[in-house]
Design an enzyme around this catalytic site. Sequence first.
Site, PDB file in Angstrom:
ATOM      1  N   ASP A   1      65.625  -2.705 103.530  1.00 18.15           N
ATOM      2  CA  ASP A   1      64.760  -1.558 103.785  1.00 18.15           C
ATOM      3  C   ASP A   1      65.439  -0.516 104.679  1.00 18.15           C
ATOM      4  O   ASP A   1      65.188   0.678 104.548  1.00 18.15           O
ATOM      5  CB  ASP A   1      63.455  -2.025 104.430  1.00 18.15           C
ATOM      6  CG  ASP A   1      62.483  -2.599 103.408  1.00 18.15           C
ATOM      7  OD1 ASP A   1      62.815  -2.602 102.206  1.00 18.15           O
ATOM      8  OD2 ASP A   1      61.391  -3.056 103.813  1.00 18.15           O
TER       9      ASP A   1
ATOM     10  N   ARG B   1      67.704   5.169 104.879  1.00 12.22           N
ATOM     11  CA  ARG B   1      68.790   6.153 104.918  1.00 12.22           C
ATOM     12  C   ARG B   1      68.850   6.931 103.614  1.00 12.22           C
ATOM     13  O   ARG B   1      69.015   8.149 103.597  1.00 12.22           O
ATOM     14  CB  ARG B   1      70.122   5.451 105.193  1.00 12.22           C
ATOM     15  CG  ARG B   1      70.228   4.876 106.596  1.00 12.22           C
ATOM     16  CD  ARG B   1      71.674   4.689 107.019  1.00 12.22           C
ATOM     17  NE  ARG B   1      72.358   3.642 106.272  1.00 12.22           N
ATOM     18  CZ  ARG B   1      72.370   2.356 106.614  1.00 12.22           C
ATOM     19  NH1 ARG B   1      71.693   1.966 107.684  1.00 12.22           N
ATOM     20  NH2 ARG B   1      73.028   1.473 105.906  1.00 12.22           N
TER      21      ARG B   1
ATOM     22  N   ASN C   1      58.706   6.062 107.316  1.00 16.27           N
ATOM     23  CA  ASN C   1      57.948   4.993 107.973  1.00 16.27           C
ATOM     24  C   ASN C   1      57.128   5.488 109.151  1.00 16.27           C
ATOM     25  O   ASN C   1      55.905   5.404 109.138  1.00 16.27           O
ATOM     26  CB  ASN C   1      58.894   3.883 108.451  1.00 16.27           C
ATOM     27  CG  ASN C   1      59.097   2.798 107.417  1.00 16.27           C
ATOM     28  OD1 ASN C   1      58.489   2.818 106.356  1.00 16.27           O
ATOM     29  ND2 ASN C   1      59.960   1.847 107.718  1.00 16.27           N
ATOM     30  N   ASP C   2      57.799   5.987 110.200  1.00 14.52           N
ATOM     31  CA  ASP C   2      57.047   6.293 111.417  1.00 14.52           C
ATOM     32  C   ASP C   2      57.828   7.171 112.369  1.00 14.52           C
ATOM     33  O   ASP C   2      59.043   7.306 112.297  1.00 14.52           O
ATOM     34  CB  ASP C   2      56.634   4.995 112.141  1.00 14.52           C
ATOM     35  CG  ASP C   2      57.783   4.009 112.306  1.00 14.52           C
ATOM     36  OD1 ASP C   2      58.888   4.432 112.662  1.00 14.52           O
ATOM     37  OD2 ASP C   2      57.573   2.802 112.066  1.00 14.52           O
TER      38      ASP C   2
ATOM     39  N   ARG D   1      58.311   0.292 133.531  1.00 12.65           N
ATOM     40  CA  ARG D   1      57.311   1.352 133.637  1.00 12.65           C
ATOM     41  C   ARG D   1      56.852   1.791 132.264  1.00 12.65           C
ATOM     42  O   ARG D   1      57.666   2.179 131.423  1.00 12.65           O
ATOM     43  CB  ARG D   1      57.891   2.547 134.408  1.00 12.65           C
ATOM     44  CG  ARG D   1      56.873   3.643 134.678  1.00 12.65           C
ATOM     45  CD  ARG D   1      57.489   4.738 135.517  1.00 12.65           C
ATOM     46  NE  ARG D   1      56.498   5.739 135.881  1.00 12.65           N
ATOM     47  CZ  ARG D   1      56.759   6.844 136.581  1.00 12.65           C
ATOM     48  NH1 ARG D   1      57.997   7.073 137.001  1.00 12.65           N
ATOM     49  NH2 ARG D   1      55.802   7.706 136.872  1.00 12.65           N
TER      50      ARG D   1
ATOM     51  N   ASP E   1      53.534   0.645 126.133  1.00 14.85           N
ATOM     52  CA  ASP E   1      54.974   0.505 125.878  1.00 14.85           C
ATOM     53  C   ASP E   1      55.441   1.549 124.877  1.00 14.85           C
ATOM     54  O   ASP E   1      56.559   2.055 124.964  1.00 14.85           O
ATOM     55  CB  ASP E   1      55.281  -0.889 125.330  1.00 14.85           C
ATOM     56  CG  ASP E   1      55.282  -1.964 126.408  1.00 14.85           C
ATOM     57  OD1 ASP E   1      55.094  -1.628 127.592  1.00 14.85           O
ATOM     58  OD2 ASP E   1      55.459  -3.145 126.060  1.00 14.85           O
TER      59      ASP E   1
ATOM     60  N   ALA F   1      50.965  -2.358 123.091  1.00 12.32           N
ATOM     61  CA  ALA F   1      50.709  -2.943 124.416  1.00 12.32           C
ATOM     62  C   ALA F   1      50.089  -1.924 125.376  1.00 12.32           C
ATOM     63  O   ALA F   1      50.596  -1.706 126.474  1.00 12.32           O
ATOM     64  CB  ALA F   1      51.987  -3.530 125.008  1.00 12.32           C
TER      65      ALA F   1
ATOM     66  N   GLN G   1      65.423   5.332 114.338  1.00  9.94           N
ATOM     67  CA  GLN G   1      66.620   5.954 114.893  1.00  9.94           C
ATOM     68  C   GLN G   1      66.237   6.816 116.093  1.00  9.94           C
ATOM     69  O   GLN G   1      65.396   7.719 115.980  1.00  9.94           O
ATOM     70  CB  GLN G   1      67.301   6.837 113.839  1.00  9.94           C
ATOM     71  CG  GLN G   1      67.762   6.091 112.602  1.00  9.94           C
ATOM     72  CD  GLN G   1      69.030   5.303 112.852  1.00  9.94           C
ATOM     73  OE1 GLN G   1      69.892   5.706 113.635  1.00  9.94           O
ATOM     74  NE2 GLN G   1      69.154   4.167 112.186  1.00  9.94           N
TER      75      GLN G   1
END
Length: 357
Positions: free
Chosen positions: A68, A73, A175-176, A186, A205, A240, A275
């Site tokens: 995937d 790419r 995807n995202d 932190r 997070d 999270a 990326q």
Amino acid sequence: MTVQRIGLVVHGGRAEAVAAARVVREWCAEHAVGCADIDVWRKGARHSAREEVDAAGDPDLIVTLGGDGTFLRGARLAAENDALVLGVDLGRVGFLTEVPASAVRAALDAVRSERITVESRMLLTMRASCRLEVPAQMEALMRYGRGPMLPPPRVRSECEVGDDWGVALNVTALNDVVVEKLARDRQVSVGVYLAGRLLASYSADALLVATPTGSTAYSFAAGGPVVSPRAEGLVFTPVAPHMVFNRSVVAAPDEPIALRVLDRSGQAAVSIDGQLRGVLGPGDWIGVYAAPRRLKAVRLGPTDFYGRLRERMNLTDAPAALADGEAAPLWPITSPRPGDLAHLALPPAPEDGRRLS
């Protein structure tokens, strides 16, 4: 369709991918089709999608040979050139890739004779309060074991720039798009806006916006919903979060999702399809929305997405359900479809028509 030129994106670390690439080149030679390898790591630097497809001679079909990640790419290149993309499955999970390595030649024959379906997939693009840049020291760190990074996204010069609308970036995400903390100790604090209205301020997070295609990637791992890739919408998922409301929200495709780093937050990284592409400071923001262009993915037949979900995620049936009787059949339909249901999308039944269990 008439394929004039093929661009090859090969996972060079897999011997089977290299072998499959030889098959593609042989097929191209037999059918007088141009073929160019697109090596995203060439000469120790990575280039923009436009530079890569220009160097490959503007291919009208991108063939990816790998998993995937390799497909992502190739999708970036295909979307830039409005080309078709065909994914050959040589990975471990394989929600995006379509064809087994043994069927590469047959798949290319099917494309040439137009015995294919072209599936349209939603893509994401974005605006930001500033151009994305990666600090030099972080770029040096990310090079370790990963090769060079992609260059910062270019600005889309054809887009209008307004007081509150930021810089239009030349970004394509299948995807995202993710905003995540940089400091391990932190969390990042981010105000999240849906369709221009504040939903909530999160301490988390990471916060991500996924397409339906990307719902089975990072979003799924973070507890987000599985969404059919044929659906339209943006999936927002916090990772999270330090708050009671930790649910995903699915927005309509014309409802943008904005993420603003709050004043007392630490810095945040922006990743696009896995990326790292930039770093945001307090007060910076990005807006993520459906791109006007679509990915054109080659399919050789109806896609059994939910069958693949069961197989690839190794889903098992509840022991209590099995104790209540025989296992549910994988394909319960044995009779012809009624006329009023002819419009429904269903995967093909087994060739022998049996009720599989």
